[in-house]
Write a protein that holds these residues in place. Structure first.
Motif, PDB file in Angstrom:
ATOM      1  N   VAL A 180       0.843  -1.207   0.000  1.00  0.00           N
ATOM      2  CA  VAL A 180       0.000   0.000   0.000  1.00  0.00           C
ATOM      3  C   VAL A 180       0.878   1.257   0.000  1.00  0.00           C
ATOM      4  CG1 VAL A 180      -1.692   1.325   1.359  1.00  0.00           C
ATOM      5  CG2 VAL A 180      -1.928  -1.149   1.164  1.00  0.00           C
ATOM      6  N   TRP A 184       2.822   5.593  -2.836  1.00  0.00           N
ATOM      7  CA  TRP A 184       2.781   6.866  -2.114  1.00  0.00           C
ATOM      8  C   TRP A 184       4.200   7.325  -1.753  1.00  0.00           C
ATOM      9  CZ3 TRP A 184       4.273   7.513   3.069  1.00  0.00           C
ATOM     10  CH2 TRP A 184       4.005   8.766   3.616  1.00  0.00           C
ATOM     11  N   LEU A 187       5.953   8.856  -4.641  1.00  0.00           N
ATOM     12  CA  LEU A 187       5.456  10.206  -4.928  1.00  0.00           C
ATOM     13  C   LEU A 187       5.942  11.233  -3.907  1.00  0.00           C
ATOM     14  CD1 LEU A 187       1.883   9.382  -6.195  1.00  0.00           C
ATOM     15  CD2 LEU A 187       3.810  10.242  -7.526  1.00  0.00           C
ATOM     16  N   ALA A 191       7.634  14.541  -4.948  1.00  0.00           N
ATOM     17  CA  ALA A 191       7.035  15.808  -4.487  1.00  0.00           C
ATOM     18  C   ALA A 191       8.046  16.619  -3.685  1.00  0.00           C
ATOM     19  CB  ALA A 191       5.793  15.514  -3.642  1.00  0.00           C
ATOM     20  N   ILE A 194      10.471  18.187  -6.099  1.00  0.00           N
ATOM     21  CA  ILE A 194       9.862  19.321  -6.829  1.00  0.00           C
ATOM     22  C   ILE A 194       9.764  20.537  -5.904  1.00  0.00           C
ATOM     23  CG2 ILE A 194       7.743  20.154  -7.946  1.00  0.00           C
ATOM     24  CD1 ILE A 194       7.275  17.258  -8.900  1.00  0.00           C
ATOM     25  N   ALA A 195       9.303  20.285  -4.657  1.00  0.00           N
ATOM     26  CA  ALA A 195       9.189  21.397  -3.700  1.00  0.00           C
ATOM     27  C   ALA A 195      10.568  21.984  -3.400  1.00  0.00           C
ATOM     28  CB  ALA A 195       8.529  20.901  -2.415  1.00  0.00           C
ATOM     29  N   VAL A 306       8.749  18.871   3.267  1.00  0.00           N
ATOM     30  CA  VAL A 306       7.322  18.546   3.070  1.00  0.00           C
ATOM     31  C   VAL A 306       6.581  18.254   4.378  1.00  0.00           C
ATOM     32  CG1 VAL A 306       7.472  17.833   0.656  1.00  0.00           C
ATOM     33  CG2 VAL A 306       7.898  16.144   2.446  1.00  0.00           C
ATOM     34  N   GLY A 307       7.228  18.528   5.486  1.00  0.00           N
ATOM     35  CA  GLY A 307       6.535  18.436   6.771  1.00  0.00           C
ATOM     36  C   GLY A 307       6.342  17.013   7.276  1.00  0.00           C
ATOM     37  N   SER A 309       4.350  14.634   6.510  1.00  0.00           N
ATOM     38  CA  SER A 309       4.235  13.532   5.527  1.00  0.00           C
ATOM     39  C   SER A 309       5.634  13.036   5.107  1.00  0.00           C
ATOM     40  CB  SER A 309       3.422  13.956   4.311  1.00  0.00           C
ATOM     41  OG  SER A 309       3.993  15.096   3.715  1.00  0.00           O
TER      42      SER A 309
ATOM     43  N   ILE B  16      -3.461  10.703  -3.900  1.00  0.00           N
ATOM     44  CA  ILE B  16      -2.246  10.807  -4.731  1.00  0.00           C
ATOM     45  C   ILE B  16      -2.090  12.242  -5.238  1.00  0.00           C
ATOM     46  CG2 ILE B  16      -1.341  10.143  -7.013  1.00  0.00           C
ATOM     47  CD1 ILE B  16      -0.840   7.974  -5.015  1.00  0.00           C
ATOM     48  N   THR B  19      -0.845  14.527  -2.771  1.00  0.00           N
ATOM     49  CA  THR B  19       0.571  14.297  -2.470  1.00  0.00           C
ATOM     50  C   THR B  19       1.472  15.017  -3.468  1.00  0.00           C
ATOM     51  OG1 THR B  19      -0.007  12.136  -1.573  1.00  0.00           O
ATOM     52  CG2 THR B  19       2.312  12.471  -2.119  1.00  0.00           C
ATOM     53  N   ILE B  20       1.094  14.976  -4.736  1.00  0.00           N
ATOM     54  CA  ILE B  20       2.029  15.465  -5.761  1.00  0.00           C
ATOM     55  C   ILE B  20       1.698  16.896  -6.248  1.00  0.00           C
ATOM     56  CG2 ILE B  20       0.831  14.371  -7.756  1.00  0.00           C
ATOM     57  CD1 ILE B  20       4.608  14.332  -7.299  1.00  0.00           C
ATOM     58  N   SER B  23       3.159  20.209  -4.551  1.00  0.00           N
ATOM     59  CA  SER B  23       4.575  20.520  -4.802  1.00  0.00           C
ATOM     60  C   SER B  23       4.721  21.280  -6.126  1.00  0.00           C
ATOM     61  CB  SER B  23       5.411  19.241  -4.810  1.00  0.00           C
ATOM     62  OG  SER B  23       5.014  18.407  -5.872  1.00  0.00           O
ATOM     63  N   LEU B  33       4.756  27.273   1.428  1.00  0.00           N
ATOM     64  CA  LEU B  33       5.307  25.997   1.905  1.00  0.00           C
ATOM     65  C   LEU B  33       4.422  25.393   3.011  1.00  0.00           C
ATOM     66  CD1 LEU B  33       7.725  24.129   1.345  1.00  0.00           C
ATOM     67  CD2 LEU B  33       8.924  25.240   3.220  1.00  0.00           C
ATOM     68  N   LEU B  36       1.554  23.685   1.405  1.00  0.00           N
ATOM     69  CA  LEU B  36       2.036  22.433   0.792  1.00  0.00           C
ATOM     70  C   LEU B  36       2.103  21.325   1.841  1.00  0.00           C
ATOM     71  CD1 LEU B  36       4.623  21.417  -1.619  1.00  0.00           C
ATOM     72  CD2 LEU B  36       5.498  21.300   0.667  1.00  0.00           C
ATOM     73  N   LYS B  37       2.671  21.655   2.987  1.00  0.00           N
ATOM     74  CA  LYS B  37       2.814  20.641   4.051  1.00  0.00           C
ATOM     75  C   LYS B  37       1.455  20.166   4.537  1.00  0.00           C
ATOM     76  CE  LYS B  37       7.335  22.287   5.602  1.00  0.00           C
ATOM     77  NZ  LYS B  37       8.114  22.987   6.633  1.00  0.00           N
ATOM     78  N   MET B  40      -0.241  17.973   1.809  1.00  0.00           N
ATOM     79  CA  MET B  40       0.401  16.653   1.706  1.00  0.00           C
ATOM     80  C   MET B  40       0.062  15.782   2.905  1.00  0.00           C
ATOM     81  SD  MET B  40       4.062  17.379  -0.136  1.00  0.00           S
ATOM     82  CE  MET B  40       4.551  15.667  -0.144  1.00  0.00           C
ATOM     83  N   LEU B  41      -0.100  16.392   4.070  1.00  0.00           N
ATOM     84  CA  LEU B  41      -0.487  15.624   5.262  1.00  0.00           C
ATOM     85  C   LEU B  41      -1.912  15.086   5.099  1.00  0.00           C
ATOM     86  CD1 LEU B  41       0.190  14.639   8.094  1.00  0.00           C
ATOM     87  CD2 LEU B  41      -0.624  16.820   8.996  1.00  0.00           C
ATOM     88  N   VAL B  44      -1.778  12.073   3.053  1.00  0.00           N
ATOM     89  CA  VAL B  44      -1.379  10.836   3.765  1.00  0.00           C
ATOM     90  C   VAL B  44      -2.632  10.121   4.270  1.00  0.00           C
ATOM     91  CG1 VAL B  44      -0.133   9.883   5.759  1.00  0.00           C
ATOM     92  CG2 VAL B  44       0.807  11.854   4.536  1.00  0.00           C
ATOM     93  N   TRP B  47      -4.893   8.854   1.324  1.00  0.00           N
ATOM     94  CA  TRP B  47      -4.330   7.690   0.633  1.00  0.00           C
ATOM     95  C   TRP B  47      -4.442   6.432   1.494  1.00  0.00           C
ATOM     96  CZ3 TRP B  47      -3.119   5.340  -3.680  1.00  0.00           C
ATOM     97  CH2 TRP B  47      -2.286   4.219  -3.637  1.00  0.00           C
ATOM     98  N   PHE B  48      -3.895   6.511   2.721  1.00  0.00           N
ATOM     99  CA  PHE B  48      -3.878   5.296   3.541  1.00  0.00           C
ATOM    100  C   PHE B  48      -5.287   4.911   4.005  1.00  0.00           C
ATOM    101  CE2 PHE B  48       0.636   6.327   3.767  1.00  0.00           C
ATOM    102  CZ  PHE B  48       1.186   5.075   3.554  1.00  0.00           C
TER     103      PHE B  48
END
Lengths: 464, 60
Positions: A180, A184, A187, A191, A194-195, A306-307, A309, B16, B19-20, B23, B33, B36-37, B40-41, B44, B47-48
């Motif tokens: 799973v 992710w 990516l 990501a 890229i950031a 990215v913190g 994550s 997904i 996530t991408i 950025s 920023l 972004l964080k 993306m969190l 997470v 996704w999960f």
């Protein structure tokens, strides 16, 4: 314990795959693509790309060298490992036993187990760099070889204990969690890269290329680091999984392949994990330095850009790849104590792994360790190759240990130990770097095995 | 059942995306920023929270 007893116990351990894989158990291409995509996006990818930057790799060295190295690795899987695997359809253990005999396979398994423990240790250490973030522990730095703080030791022991406990309780659910996580995680790598580019004041591709040449892969090593050239990148990338392809560990995997061409499935793991992920982690590391964020540990680096994550990704990437490695270590280590239950052996492997993880050298010198790991197992891969293709052609007997019912094939043993000794001399006396020793050792291994087999088989025939 | 799986897959793909895409937006100076964080969190959890129900299920 007598040899016969050990052999019997060992055979019982691997009983489930004693017979060649049957036609109905063969797997489709999709399974191989999935396995390679999942297994090669590991926690260690965070470190490898970073270390290339630290070693002063230039942008062309990284992009071209990485491309060439990965193509060479794929060709090894496709033209050397998988064709033998689909012919013999046996795991490495059983096939090597036929050639080298049970005693030599026993030694091989112990060495392999230790290597797996060290590899899992590197992954535990990678996870620990992220777990330690909320506790503000002192992270290891690029030139650290020994534990540098109590906080680091406590964190590693905690992470090692959790990973070992999960490994003891079972791998099935974690293996699924790894499946799973894999897409992710990849990516997150991309990501974060890229950031990171976004923090470099880049407005166009030409500006990025200039920054890449001067700030990311500048060609200048950091203090205390040796200079890497394109040759280093090619050879390291080619041989990062040498134990699996030229060393033939992946016979166990490709014995399930319908066709030998499935060896090309390795391309997905190489280009996602060993190319894009390494490039990404290099960008993340260099961009952090550009922004005066001086950390050499993957956890803080990913968290910085990215913190949470990113930190979670580092923990999961280390954890999900440490566990199967720990499982393999336990399985290989069980040969030394066949009467012990699996949980005890896994506990021992976990303890070895955790102790190894305490030493930042394992992470900060990961490139060297990975090269040594492959090198140690390469000569036996050469033995398997020579035995399969060349031994019958010069009128000798393949699978000699099985046919003559001997415990130790001296031709294979001398080839293995002799080549490792030669590699040590080449490294210590003549100063040949460990990264470049793999191919000559493998080629010499093929010839050595043929020459010694000619003498050895003739001699044992006369004695018989 | 199939509809449920389809919904879960769509949610996973949103994860997904979370996530991408942030950025790329950050690279283009469209978000900060900190945003972004945060995105993306959220990615997470999305996704999960959805992928565990279908990724790798039924395969060994």
């Amino acid at each position: 314990m007598k040899t016969a007893t050990i052999t019997k116990k060992l055979d019982q351990l691997y009983e489930f795959d004693r017979e060649p894989v049957t036609q109905k158990n063969l797997q489709g291409l999709g399974n191989f693509l999935g396995i390679f995509a999942g297994e090669h996006i590991a926690g260690t990818e965070f470190v490898i790309g970073m270390l290339f930057v630290a070693h002063g790799v230039s942008v062309v060295d990284m992009l071209v060298g990485g491309l060439i190295g990965n193509i060479l690795a794929i060709l090894c899987w496709a033209f050397i490992t998988s064709p033998i695997a689909v012919k013999v359809r046996l795991s490495l253990y059983w096939h090597l036993k036929k050639i080298a005999g049970p005693v030599l396979v026993f030694i091989y398994n112990i060495v392999n187990a230790l290597m797996f423990c060290f590899l899992a240790g590197a992954m535990v250490a990678v996870s620990a760099t992220a777990v330690g973030i909320p506790f503000h522990i002192q992270m290891p730095e690029l030139n650290d070889l020994y534990p540098n703080s109590v906080g680091w030791v406590v964190t590693v022991i905690f992470v090692g204990a959790v990973i070992t406990a999960v490994a003891i309780m079972g791998f099935e659910s974690l293996a699924r969690f790894a499946r799973v996580s894999a897409p992710w995680m990849f990516l997150i790598f991309v990501a974060a890269a890229i950031a990171s580019i976004g923090t470099l004041d880049v407005n166009s591709f030409s500006e990025f290329w200039d920054i890449a040449k001067t700030k990311i892969w500048s060609g200048v090593p950091l203090d205390g680091q040796s200079k890497f050239t394109m040759w280093h990148v090619i050879f390291f990338t080619w041989l990062a999984n040498a134990a699996m392809h030229l060393g033939m560990s992946d016979l166990s995997l490709f014995r399930y392949a319908r066709k030998w061409q499935y060896g090309f499935a390795s391309a997905i793991g190489m280009f996602l994990g060993h190319y894009i992920a390494w490039i990404s982690s290099g960008i993340i590391y260099a961009a952090a330095m550009y922004n005066n964020f001086f950390f050499d540990a993957p956890g803080p680096l990913a968290y910085n850009i990215v913190g949470i994550s990113g930190a979670v990704c580092v923990v999961i990437a280390g954890w999900t790849t440490a566990n199967p490695t720990l499982y393999r270590a336990g399985l290989a280590l069980q040969v030394a104590s066949p009467n012990w239950s699996r949980w005890k052996v896994t506990l021992i492997a976990g303890m070895l792994t955790t102790v190894a993880a305490l030493f930042p050298a394992l992470v900060m010198k990961l490139l060297e360790f990975v090269a040594i790991y492959g090198l140690i197992l390469l000569p036996m891969g050469a033995v398997i190759f020579a035995d399969h293709y060349l031994i019958p052609k010069i009128g000798l007997t393949p699978n000699y240990a099985e046919k003559r019912e001997i415990n130790f094939n001296w031709a294979a043993g001398i080839t293995w130990f002799g080549l490792l000794l030669l590699a040590l001399v080449m490294n210590r006396v003549f100063g040949v770097e460990v990264f470049f020793l793999g191919p000559p050792v493998w080629i010499l291994g093929v010839f050595t095995y043929l020459v010694i087999s000619r003498i050895y088989q003739k001699r044992t025939m006369i004695l018989a | 059942m199939n509809n449920m799986k389809l919904v879960l897959k769509i949610i996973s793909y949103i994860g997904i995306g979370l996530t991408i895409i942030p950025s790329i937006l950050f690279l283009m100076d469209k978000i900060e920023l900190s945003q972004l964080k945060l995105y993306m969190l959220i990615g997470v959890f999305v996704w999960f929270g959805s992928a565990v129900f279908w990724v790798g299920k039924g395969k060994k």
